[in-house]
Motif scaffolding. Structure first.
Motif, mmCIF file in Angstrom:
data_model
loop_
_atom_site.group_PDB
_atom_site.id
_atom_site.type_symbol
_atom_site.label_atom_id
_atom_site.label_comp_id
_atom_site.label_asym_id
_atom_site.label_seq_id
_atom_site.Cartn_x
_atom_site.Cartn_y
_atom_site.Cartn_z
ATOM 1 N N VAL A 130 -34.806 21.783 -45.698
ATOM 2 C CA VAL A 130 -34.389 21.902 -47.092
ATOM 3 C C VAL A 130 -35.142 23.077 -47.696
ATOM 4 O O VAL A 130 -36.367 23.180 -47.563
ATOM 5 N N ALA A 132 -35.781 25.144 -51.309
ATOM 6 C CA ALA A 132 -35.677 25.079 -52.769
ATOM 7 C C ALA A 132 -36.615 26.117 -53.368
ATOM 8 O O ALA A 132 -37.293 26.853 -52.640
ATOM 9 N N LEU A 145 -32.603 15.025 -52.746
ATOM 10 C CA LEU A 145 -31.383 15.786 -53.031
ATOM 11 C C LEU A 145 -30.345 14.944 -53.780
ATOM 12 O O LEU A 145 -29.346 15.478 -54.277
ATOM 13 N N THR A 150 -26.388 21.270 -53.697
ATOM 14 C CA THR A 150 -26.821 22.101 -52.575
ATOM 15 C C THR A 150 -25.739 23.118 -52.250
ATOM 16 O O THR A 150 -24.555 22.899 -52.519
ATOM 17 N N ASN A 152 -23.906 25.288 -49.251
ATOM 18 C CA ASN A 152 -23.711 25.355 -47.803
ATOM 19 C C ASN A 152 -22.266 25.705 -47.465
ATOM 20 O O ASN A 152 -21.388 25.607 -48.315
ATOM 21 N N GLY A 162 -26.058 17.167 -46.838
ATOM 22 C CA GLY A 162 -26.241 17.170 -48.279
ATOM 23 C C GLY A 162 -25.468 16.042 -48.938
ATOM 24 O O GLY A 162 -26.007 15.312 -49.784
ATOM 25 N N ALA A 167 -25.932 14.614 -52.566
ATOM 26 C CA ALA A 167 -25.829 15.883 -53.290
ATOM 27 C C ALA A 167 -24.377 16.321 -53.429
ATOM 28 O O ALA A 167 -23.514 15.938 -52.639
ATOM 29 N N VAL A 182 -29.669 29.405 -55.085
ATOM 30 C CA VAL A 182 -30.859 28.573 -55.288
ATOM 31 C C VAL A 182 -31.802 29.270 -56.266
ATOM 32 O O VAL A 182 -32.351 28.638 -57.169
ATOM 33 N N ALA A 189 -30.818 23.421 -54.186
ATOM 34 C CA ALA A 189 -31.405 23.591 -52.854
ATOM 35 C C ALA A 189 -30.319 23.937 -51.848
ATOM 36 O O ALA A 189 -29.125 23.968 -52.174
ATOM 37 N N THR A 190 -30.726 24.197 -50.634
ATOM 38 C CA THR A 190 -29.800 24.354 -49.520
ATOM 39 C C THR A 190 -30.402 23.684 -48.295
ATOM 40 O O THR A 190 -31.630 23.625 -48.148
#
Length: 266
Positions: A130, A132, A145, A150, A152, A162, A167, A182, A189-190
């Protein structure tokens, strides 16, 4: 004597029929035969996920770990690799429909995907992480999350992770754009491959984002093929190529070239 003659004649006739059946069977070419006849194997890849599959900034040549691995597999099968670039989800769909022969794009083996694809043996290993903002105090684990956003690629395992952690996933095609979302707060986040994230951080020197959590479970990367016995011999040849590349050090050398370390050993 007559009885012996009849039995002998019957056995010869059955033998001839069996031979004819064998010839007919040999005339049915499978996927590997068709690939070798064409002299090429079509490989789906994104072309926008460094260092797995991306373009050289100077020459615009398609390069990367997966690109070289796929090209080497093709060479050992006796054909050329022909790459078809597109989004991740489209690549998988194309393989499942037979549009592409295989995919090389850090595709990790999951239970869901095994329902649709026949996978080769793994050729690399990784961990999901993760990412962030470095100074955030709210996201320190995958569970954090929940209720967040997120960024993606659609269809990726990371997007699925996620969603599984509650998420909302925003579709982003490249890692660089993911990090931008982000950083500007569009995404909280990713989730991504640790290898790609570390490459991004080392290459860009970006300190605004950081790895805040690491999945302990190992991710196995493999080649997905359309499910079915038509690909049995192709999968066997790909597995042989991967095994030979591990044995002669080729796979390790490609890994070190792009990651600075060997990710081909579990």
């Amino acid at each position: 004597m007559k009885k012996s003659f009849i039995i002998t004649t019957l056995m010869i006739a059955l033998s001839v029929l069996a031979g004819c059946g064998s010839s007919a069977s040999n005339g049915n070419k499978d996927h590997l035969d068709r690939i070798r006849e064409a002299g090429k194997i079509t490989v789906a890849t994104e072309g926008a996920w460094s260092p797995f599959t991306y373009h050289d900034e100077t020459t615009n040549e398609l390069i990367g770990f997966d690109v070289e691995v796929a090209a080497e597999i093709a060479k050992r099968i006796g054909v050329e690799a022909e790459f078809a670039e597109g989004d991740f989800d489209g690549g998988l769909t194309g393989v499942s429909q037979g549009t592409f022969d295989m995919m090389a794009n850090g595709v990790d083996v999951t239970d869901d995907r095994q329902q649709t694809f026949d996978f080769s043996d793994p050729y690399a290993y990784d961990h999901a992480v993760v990412v962030a903002l470095a100074d955030n105090t709210d996201i320190r684990s995958f569970d954090d999350l929940e209720g967040r956003t997120t960024a993606n690629s659609v269809g990726s395992t990371y997007a699925q992770m996620g969603e599984e952690h509650g998420a909302t996933v925003v579709n982003v095609p490249t890692l660089g754009e993911t990090m931008e979302l982000v950083e500007n707060g569009t995404a909280d986040a990713t989730i991504n491959a640790n290898t790609s994230v570390q490459d991004y951080l080392n290459t860009t020197g970006d300190t605004a984002v950081a790895v805040v959590a690491v999945d302990e479970e190992t991710t196995s990367y493999a080649i997905p093929l359309k499910k079915g016995e038509d690909n049995d011999t192709l999968r066997a040849e790909i597995n042989k190529a991967i095994a030979d590349m591990k044995a002669d050090g080729t796979l390790s050398a490609i890994s070190v070239k792009y990651f600075g370390s060997d990710i081909t050993q579990e």
